[in-house]
Each structure stands twice: as structure tokens, then as C-alpha cells.
Scaffold this active site. Sequence first.
Site, short mmCIF file in Angstrom:
data_model
loop_
_atom_site.label_atom_id
_atom_site.label_comp_id
_atom_site.label_asym_id
_atom_site.label_seq_id
_atom_site.Cartn_x
_atom_site.Cartn_y
_atom_site.Cartn_z
N GLU A 125 0.81 -1.22 0.00
CA GLU A 125 0.00 0.00 0.00
C GLU A 125 0.84 1.26 0.00
OE1 GLU A 125 -0.58 -2.64 1.86
OE2 GLU A 125 -2.70 -3.21 1.65
N PHE A 177 -11.11 -8.20 13.42
CA PHE A 177 -10.01 -8.58 12.54
C PHE A 177 -9.72 -7.44 11.54
CE2 PHE A 177 -8.58 -10.60 8.52
CZ PHE A 177 -7.32 -10.98 8.96
N GLN A 178 -8.48 -7.07 11.42
CA GLN A 178 -8.02 -5.98 10.55
C GLN A 178 -8.71 -4.66 10.87
OE1 GLN A 178 -8.00 -7.38 6.40
NE2 GLN A 178 -5.90 -8.09 6.75
N LYS A 212 -17.62 -1.50 5.98
CA LYS A 212 -18.10 -2.43 4.97
C LYS A 212 -19.63 -2.42 4.85
CE LYS A 212 -17.00 -7.04 3.26
NZ LYS A 212 -16.30 -8.31 3.56
N MET A 244 24.34 9.20 2.11
CA MET A 244 24.20 10.46 2.85
C MET A 244 24.47 10.24 4.33
SD MET A 244 23.79 13.59 2.25
CE MET A 244 22.79 14.19 0.90
#
Lengths: 585, 186
Positions: A52, A114-115, A164, A483
Amino acid sequence: MSQQMTGAKMVVQALKDQGVEVVFGYPGGAVLPIYDELFQQNEIRHILVRHEQGATHAAEGYARSTGKPGVVLVTSGPGATNAVTGITDALMDSIPLVVISGQVPTFMVGSDAFQEADTVGITRPCTKHNWLVKDTDRLAETLHQAFHVATTGRPGPVLVDIPKDVQFASGNYIPPQAARTEHYAPRVKGDIDAITALVELIETAERPVLYTGGGVINSGPGASQLLRELADATGIPVTSTLMGLGAYPASGKNWIGMLGMHGTYEANLVMHGCDLLINIGARFDDRITGRIADFSPGSRRAHIDIDPSSINKVIRTDIPIIGDVGHVLEDLLKIWKARGRKTDREGLAKWWAQIDEWRAVNCLAFRNSSELIKPQHALQRLEALTRDHPDRYVTTEVGQHQMWAAQFMGFDAPNRWMTSGGLGTMGYGLPASIGVQVAHPEALVINVAGEASWLMNMQEMGTAVQYRLPVKQFIINNERLGMVRQWQELLHGERYSHSWSESLPDFVKLAEAFGCKGIKCDHPDQLDDAIREMLDYPGPVIFDCLVEKHENCFPMIPSGNAHNQMILGEAETQGVIGDSGAVLV
Amino acid sequence: MSALKIQQGSSRHSAYDLRDPNAEVIETHTLAVIVDNEPGVLARVIGLFSGRGYNIESLTVAETDHEGHRSRITIVTTGTPQVIDQIKAQLGRMVPVHEVHDLTVEGAHVARELALLKVAGKGDARIEALRLAEIFRANVVDSTLESFVFEMTGAPEKIDAFAELMRPLGLVEIARTGVAALARGV
């Protein structure tokens, strides 16, 4: 006007009505209804990323190179938390993103389902605004407001979290025109009295400078055009931040290079010595100002910015002008012309003579080698072989290579240079190059990368191969975190704590594993041919350019120092610094 | 900001503002912020203050316009003039924020706070507490043989003063609402 439909269908309808062509996303349980709707239509293209974070950076690349908002679709929980880095990056660099995240059903919110994650809570400080939509009837309006907020005023990322059950339920859809957006309307016209005061200063300034930033690019191509007109008509030198490169052409006669920590000698000394500093759409970032107490000590300062909170945040401003760069520059030019196009010609001529002296230092000089590829040389050759390409876009990762790319590559148009400025996100460049290539399928898109940054999101090569996106990954490989290594060398007694990789992959084999082309080059004599091979190949390429491992990026203003306390590289050892350079440390 | 605008912390009775605008003077300002009454708006405002390291001395919030879904947040904050300006600009650019008023610079305003104070004691201390409560126009809203709960409304300084007087007389607990403030006049 209104229509009944499910929340999931509304999302797709709203995207279509907002003119969205591409969505970058990754499916998961809490967004399946939306993915089901995407499956049943052909107008919106979905690019399946591999992580993502990649989706958000790809959307940033898309947005930065088109001027349109980038759209991201992710699932709840880890989908949303993975997107946080890219969202924060977009906030820091003022890139318009609309992120749509799925959420567990409303009746499960707060149950540690969940999630489940508190997505609006987590993203509240890293978005311009965010919404949790609990009612399908409110969904369409919220989505339209999200696009409005992301693209109005100072652009930035927004997030709409959609449970949802809201996606499954039916509700009223309203089109964009019917959505209430009037409440968020930042001011775009600058105060005429303030603009006139600035014109008066321009008329009499002996040592003026235009310090431009990403705001010029965000204001649209018209603003870049007006900036060119202003600079060319008045003869004022132009420098720019990392984010603003291309707004004024690098080939323009008033261009003095990028300023800041790794900016040019002439640009930083101009900032230090000017008597009128005109900030156009930049924000006095600490990488630009160096030590605040010694910043541009003798100047009057004007600051044009659409965000009132940028004014006086870091540097006190004498003439604040709140407004959109394009609108303000238009008024400024009108007033300046109406008052007789006056400048202090004599003062400016002396100023330019001084600047030419500083330029003669040739601050970007480096000692080339016939045995090893110097990273600066690699970028000079890449620039030489691609400069005349009619449609070139460059993205970068973060680190030394990014600064060398900014120093050695020239941009003559806005929206051609995509880099992570504010947040400094390693792993930005590869997914960003994918977003740019999706927006411009025929263009030459090069990601100038360091091997360490590139590895951070290398999974996105899978995306490039799947969608046949011929992005060129030009990896400046010094087998170091360059760097970090440079700072350790210069500021931490050469104690190289964890700044090298002992087990880098074979990038050519890696390319083969991904199903694209790999090229390795480790000798300067073969460099041009290898770059040409990369450019001629019609598909994605991973170019492993093995360079000198201990090269430092100069000039450098060490953090916390003033603009006139610059470390020069080869230029200094060549003894080209005259009396004016005696102040250098 | 106009140089002639006299602010709190300046020489108030002078015709001129003798303050050095660059001086690092810590000022106290009362801000009234009109916001959409939507979920998370208070978290946004508080998150701004904590995220950017600003101070909150007191904060009150309640819906003030039910039909318009507007709430009024009154914030008392401290900082240098530059920080106060930043706070106002940062608040002003938030999407659900409609108006930001700095009551301290916009002219005279009234600021009031409600406090409940529980004072326990017997004998002379108890009588003294009740006497002082009358002087301060505090109401007794609960009483036992050994305690009072006083209710008082007033400027924060008045509540501070009353609380200080109650301390040796058996102050047990204090609850304060934080400041609500309005500009004077119309």
C-alpha cells in the site's frame, strides 16, 4: 438528481464523476464490495500495487506529473497503516491525494475486530482532513468534499474511511455539483496593497532574488509562465527549492541553481547577500534557511503563500501576501507594468557581476576518474543523453543521488521532477515512477535511485512488469547509505555505524527474476553505451551503476550553519576561491 | 498586527505599545473557535496543540448552534506573539473550523468559569469558610455537618483567589469547567 445505489457503487460513481481515470490500490476484506464494483466497469483503470505504500507514492507521482489528484484504494487495518508513510509524504509536499480505505462494519467498530485499526485517528495528523462515513446517504457528498478539500487551497492528502456495511447498504447518490463545498474556500487573490508594496521594493532593490518553491508548480502551469515573465522582465535572479525545480527553466538566463543545504554556491550567497528576498510558494524549510539567526541578514522579505500558517512560521516577513501564486503574480506583473516597469538597472548589473564571480567558483566541480564511475559523472552522462528527449520525467529516491540529480539534471518545465522533499521518504522513487508512467505511457520515465532506497520498495517492480510500464531504474550503487555515511564522515568522526549493506542482491539477476531487463555498468568507458541500451529497451530496466563508494555530495551547508558557511568539494581544493570566499569554513 | 494595537502584557495605560515586537514575551490569549460539530473535531484541535508543542491552559467545548451543527471551543493558551499567531493560523486552516477569534486582541471581553469546591471542617474554620463564600458570592450546593460544596462563577482569577482562601480552611477537592468567554458589546 439523486439516485439510489449501494455505497460501493457510489464510490465508483463518484470517482467517475470526479473525472478519475486511474486508481492505485490493493484489495482486502473490508473493500471487497468496492472491488466488486470496479470489476463490473471499464472506465476507471485499477493499478494493482504490491504494497500500500507503493500505491500512495504511485498516486503522488501521478498527481505531481499531471496536476490532478491521485486516488488510492486500500483495505482496513494494515492496508491503511501501510499507506500512512505515503500520506504523510503527500502532506509534507502538498500533493493532492484522495485515499479511500475500507473499515470493519460500523457495528464492529471498537471491538478490536479482525483488521480493525482506528484509521481516522491514525491519519488525523497526516491528512489535510479525513472522514469516517457511517451513513450511506452521506457517502457521495463526503467523497465529493474529499476531492474539493484535496485540490483546493494548499493541496494535500485526504482520507475517507468507509465501513463495509456502509458499502453494502443503499442510499442516495448526489453528483459533485450538488455537494456542499462552499465552506472550504481558501483565499486565492492577494491583497493589492501588499502586492503594491512589493512592487515598490522591486523598483528600488539593488540585490533582489526570487526564491521559488513547490507552490509555483501546485498553482498550475500558468503560474510557472508568469514566474518566467516576471524574472525575464525584471532581470531578477531565480533560485528554487528542491520541490520547485522546473518552474523556472534550468536553461533560463536568470537561473542560479537550487539553494539550500546542497544548493549551489551562487544561490546560497545570493540568499545571504540579497536586499530583497521574494519567497514565491516556498516555506523557509530548515534545509533552506540553515541557522535562522544568520539567515539573509540584510534583506527585506516578501512571502507569497496560499497557506496563512506558512507566513512568519520560521522567518519573519515584512510583506506577507496570502494567495495563490498564479493570481498574485498576475496582479504583481500588472501593477509593475502599470507603474512603468521600473527596476534599479545599475544595481542589478552590479548584482549580476557579483553573481557571475560566485558562479566562476564552479561549485559543482568534482574530480573525475577514468577507472571508477563517479556518481556525479553518471548523472552528467544521464542528463546529456536524455536532456533532449521530448517527454522526459525524473523521479528520485532520497539521499546523495537525489541531491546530485537535483544538481546535475536540468528541468525546463514544471511537473517533470518528482521527489520526496519534506518527509524525505526512502522508497518513494520507484512507485512514483510507476505513477508517472501510468499517467504518461509514451514518456521516458527515469527513477534516479540509490541502491538502499530502491530496495525499500523494490517489490513494485512486479507492478511495473505486470502493467508493461517501461520505467528506467537508474541505481547509483555505492553499496553504502551514502548520505548517512557522508554525515558520519564529516560530523561523527568517521565512525560508520551501520551505513553499509553487506549483502546486496545481484540487480541483474533480480531484474531477470522480476521479468524485466537488468544492466550492470562499472566502468566509465562503458557508461554511455550502457545508458543508451537502457533508453533503447522498450520495457522496464534495472540499471545497476556501480560508482565510487566514498564520494561526498558538495557543496554542503552543515546543519545549523549559515548560508555563507558552506563546505565546497573539489572547487575549494582547486584554489579558485578568491577573497570573497575567505569567509568559507 | 498593527503596532498601535495594545495587547495584554503591554503597558496597558500608555497610549503607545512600548513592547518590542521581537521580544520573547509569553502572553496569555483567549481564543474562541467556531467549528462544525462533527466527530473528531475536538481531537483535531487538541492534536494540533500537542503535535506542535503549543500550550493549553484551559479548554471548553459545547454545541452552541444545534441547527447549524456548530460548536464553540474556548481555548486559553500561552506563547510568544509569534506562537500565538501560528496557533491562530493553524486553527484557521483546519477544514471544520469556521472562525477563529482572538478575544484578547479583538477588544474587551468577559471570561467566566464555574467551579465547585469541597471544603471540610468544623467549628471556626467552617464558619469562616461560609463567611468568605458569602463575600465571594459562592453558593452552597451541598452540605453535611462536616463539609460544604460551594459553587462559584467568575473570572479565573477570582476562583483562584477563593480557592487560595479555602485551602487553610479545609479545601478537599476542586472541579473547574475552564473558561467560557465572549467579546463585550456588539
